[in-house]
Design a protein around this motif. Structure first.
Motif, short mmCIF file in Angstrom:
data_model
loop_
_atom_site.label_atom_id
_atom_site.label_comp_id
_atom_site.label_asym_id
_atom_site.label_seq_id
_atom_site.Cartn_x
_atom_site.Cartn_y
_atom_site.Cartn_z
N SER A 269 43.79 31.38 51.55
CA SER A 269 42.95 31.81 50.42
C SER A 269 42.52 33.28 50.51
O SER A 269 42.13 33.89 49.50
N ILE A 270 42.63 33.88 51.70
CA ILE A 270 42.27 35.30 51.86
C ILE A 270 43.11 36.17 50.91
O ILE A 270 42.64 37.18 50.38
N VAL A 271 44.34 35.75 50.67
CA VAL A 271 45.25 36.55 49.86
C VAL A 271 44.75 36.61 48.41
O VAL A 271 44.63 37.70 47.82
N GLU A 272 44.41 35.46 47.87
CA GLU A 272 43.89 35.45 46.49
C GLU A 272 42.54 36.16 46.44
O GLU A 272 42.28 36.96 45.53
N GLU A 273 41.69 35.89 47.43
CA GLU A 273 40.35 36.49 47.44
C GLU A 273 40.42 38.02 47.56
O GLU A 273 39.49 38.72 47.17
N SER A 274 41.54 38.52 48.10
CA SER A 274 41.69 39.98 48.23
C SER A 274 42.25 40.61 46.97
O SER A 274 42.54 41.81 46.93
N GLY A 275 42.46 39.79 45.94
CA GLY A 275 42.85 40.33 44.64
C GLY A 275 44.35 40.37 44.38
O GLY A 275 44.79 40.91 43.36
N PHE A 276 45.17 39.81 45.30
CA PHE A 276 46.61 39.79 45.04
C PHE A 276 46.91 38.75 43.95
O PHE A 276 46.23 37.72 43.87
N GLU A 277 47.94 39.05 43.18
CA GLU A 277 48.38 38.08 42.16
C GLU A 277 48.93 36.86 42.90
O GLU A 277 49.77 37.01 43.80
N VAL A 278 48.49 35.67 42.55
CA VAL A 278 49.02 34.47 43.22
C VAL A 278 49.36 33.40 42.19
O VAL A 278 48.83 33.37 41.09
N SER A 279 50.26 32.52 42.62
CA SER A 279 50.55 31.33 41.83
C SER A 279 50.35 30.17 42.79
O SER A 279 51.03 30.08 43.82
N ARG A 280 49.39 29.32 42.50
CA ARG A 280 48.98 28.23 43.40
C ARG A 280 48.79 28.74 44.85
O ARG A 280 49.33 28.17 45.79
N GLY A 281 48.08 29.84 44.95
CA GLY A 281 47.72 30.38 46.27
C GLY A 281 48.79 31.22 46.95
O GLY A 281 48.57 31.73 48.04
N ARG A 282 49.96 31.35 46.32
CA ARG A 282 51.04 32.13 46.97
C ARG A 282 51.42 33.33 46.12
O ARG A 282 51.45 33.24 44.88
N VAL A 283 51.79 34.41 46.78
CA VAL A 283 52.16 35.61 46.04
C VAL A 283 53.61 35.50 45.55
O VAL A 283 54.52 35.28 46.36
N PRO A 284 53.82 35.62 44.24
CA PRO A 284 55.21 35.57 43.74
C PRO A 284 55.92 36.88 44.07
O PRO A 284 55.90 37.82 43.27
N VAL A 285 56.52 36.91 45.24
CA VAL A 285 57.07 38.18 45.74
C VAL A 285 58.35 38.57 44.99
O VAL A 285 59.04 37.73 44.42
N ARG A 286 58.65 39.88 45.05
CA ARG A 286 59.93 40.35 44.50
C ARG A 286 61.04 39.93 45.45
O ARG A 286 60.78 39.49 46.57
N GLU A 287 62.29 40.15 45.05
CA GLU A 287 63.42 39.70 45.89
C GLU A 287 63.47 40.40 47.25
O GLU A 287 64.03 39.88 48.20
N ASP A 288 62.83 41.58 47.32
CA ASP A 288 62.81 42.28 48.62
C ASP A 288 61.57 41.89 49.44
O ASP A 288 61.30 42.48 50.48
N LEU A 289 60.82 40.92 48.94
CA LEU A 289 59.63 40.34 49.58
C LEU A 289 58.37 41.20 49.48
O LEU A 289 57.38 40.92 50.15
N ARG A 290 58.39 42.21 48.60
CA ARG A 290 57.16 42.96 48.37
C ARG A 290 56.38 42.30 47.24
O ARG A 290 56.94 41.60 46.39
N THR A 291 55.07 42.52 47.23
CA THR A 291 54.24 41.93 46.17
C THR A 291 54.62 42.58 44.84
O THR A 291 55.17 43.69 44.82
#
Ligand code: FAD
Ligand code: NAD
Length: 408
Positions: A269-291
């Protein structure tokens, strides 16, 4: 020169974080970057063995590995601390005991149990997510067995173990606990007939989507060991006395002092609480694994979500995927710090799934659909685990911690 080296900070020493660090240690030149690994504890643990620690069939010291044994502290700066939050706009990580600045960040903070807002679960149920949570479950069950023989009345709720969810975690844990019950009964002078081990699954089948024949095999084996399955039954509430379940509109209470919730996970939950875009708690990363929004932040493992273009479904949060993501993230970091703009696309090499059903039994689908069960699947599971240890720490670690008793 040294002063200009970029800082790479890796958060979490789970499968994703530790494998990213080890790969960076290997591929970065001395002047490429400073690498700092941050982890709550001074050990890495194999999450994939935690159900055994929780049931008490494997000691937790087999599962944890000192980070200093697998990471070269002359090359990597290790910080034992707890991440409180991330400030991507300031390129800062706030720790319990200080803060770190970064040029590049890798988030590998793993998963949390998802309770979907079900009343009372957080307060009264246990979950398997770390060494300490697994140790607590083992000791709690033992304590309740000890209480049964010393407290007045016939407190069967102390001997009732309820596992919520028949996904891989629920099934692997219930198989271990079913194997442990005879030992616990012997140890605490309890008639095995009085013990109840129950699995409650909301869906119509256990291990949804997995090979049906293998699921049937697993359920038969577990039922032979006394496991009671309640399929199509949803846990609606948990309280100090047990759980409330519902099936076809009918509600029932089940008294249990040992409720283990294994019915789903979400990203830390730290990731969402830090303001990153998440989908069900996970960051939908780009194909190179960057946010999606930050060119200097990678996410690996259970905090990331990526869709399989063939199935249009997300890759499952597994150790297998976390380790493969680590390879891609480390490669791409090397590219960035050496000013090469070509980043690799993450392409997982899905090698199948094997689930243990205790020490000598398992089910699995490997190598383009080959089905395995029983002893051969169990050997395959141990081969997979040993291969991981070999990759992590070489032959010495594999011999020290591995499951070498494959044919017993
Ligand atoms: P994790 O392995 O969860 O590691 C996260 C790390 O971050 C940990 O070291 C933790 O201590 C650290 N951390 C967390 N929060 C903080 C913080 N705030 N500050 C500092 N450090 C922090 N997958 C498979 O592929 N095969 C299997 O057989 C399998 N079996 C499993 C069995 C069980 C019982 C469970 C629960 C899961 C299993 N999985 C399996 C899934 C697999 O374990 C996860 O997908 C995998 O652990 C994810 O790796 P990760 O690196 O993202 O995170
Ligand atoms: P999961 O999401 O795969 O399964 C959770 C189960 O709980 C589902 O069957 C769901 O229907 C059920 N459930 C949800 N709400 C419920 C409710 N209120 N009452 C009763 N049942 C309910 O979760 P998991 O098993 O923790 O697995 C998490 C991830 O870890 C998955 O990607 C899995 O593949 C992976 N994993 C892999 C292995 C392996 O490869 N051997 C082992 C463990 C976990």
């Amino acid at each position: 020169m040294m002063m200009n080296k970029p800082n790479i900070v890796v958060l979490g020493a789970g499968y994703g974080g530790i494998m990213t660090t080890i790969k960076l240690e290997k591929i970065l030149g001395d002047n490429d970057a400073n690498v700092t690994l941050v982890n709550k504890h001074d050990y890495h643990y194999q999450t994939t063995w935690l159900h055994e620690n929780a049931a008490g069939t494997l000691h937790h010291d087999r599962t944890r590995i000192p980070i200093k044994d697998v990471v070269n502290f002359n090359k990597i700066n290790f910080v034992q601390d707890t991440v409180k939050s991330i400030e991507p706009s300031n390129k800062k990580v706030i720790l319990e005991d200080g803060e770190l600045t970064y040029d590049y960040l890798v988030i590998g903070l793993g998963f949390e149990s998802a309770t979907f807002g079900i009343e009372g679960l957080k307060e009264h149920a246990f979950s398997i997510y770390s060494i300490n949570s697994a140790r607590l479950i083992r000791e709690h069950i033992e304590y309740n067995f000890a209480r049964y023989t010393t407290e007045p009345g016939d407190r069967r709720d102390l001997l009732t173990i309820v596992v919520g969810g028949a996904g891989f975690t629920g099934i692997e844990f219930i198989a271990e606990i079913a194997n442990r019950v005879p030992e616990l009964c012997q140890e605490y002078d309890i008639d095995p007939e009085k013990v109840r081990v129950m699995n409650v699954e909301a869906g119509p089948a256990a291990l949804a989507g997995f090979d049906e024949e293998l699921v049937e095999y697993a359920m038969n084996r577990l039922e032979e060991k006394g496991v009671e399955f309640r399929l199509g039954t949803m846990i609606k509430q948990c309280n100090e006395n047990g759980i409330l379940v519902e099936k076809d509109g009918e509600q029932e209470t089940i008294d249990s002092q040992n409720v283990i919730w294994a019915a789903g996970v979400t990203g830390n939950s730290i990731v969402e609480e830090s303001g990153f875009e998440v989908s069900r708690g996970r960051v939908p990363v780009r194909e190179d694994l960057r946010t999606p929004d930050h060119d200097n932040v990678f996410v690996v493992g259970d905090c990331a979500v990526l869709f399989n273009p063939e199935t249009e479904r997300p890759y499952p949060p597994t150790a297998q995927i976390a380790m493969q993501m680590a390879d891609t993230a480390a490669h791409n970091l090397k590219q960035l710090v050496t000013n090469s703009s070509e980043l690799e696309t993450f392409k997982p090499n899905l090698q199948g799934t094997v689930a243990s059903l205790g020490h000598t039994d398992a089910i699995g689908v490997v190598f383009d659909g080959k089905k395995l069960y029983g002893r051969s699947a169990s050997i395959m599971k141990k081969v997979i685990d040993n291969r991981y240890l070999l990759k992590l720490g070489g032959i010495g670690l594999m011999l020290k911690k591995g499951k070498l008793d494959m044919f017993r």
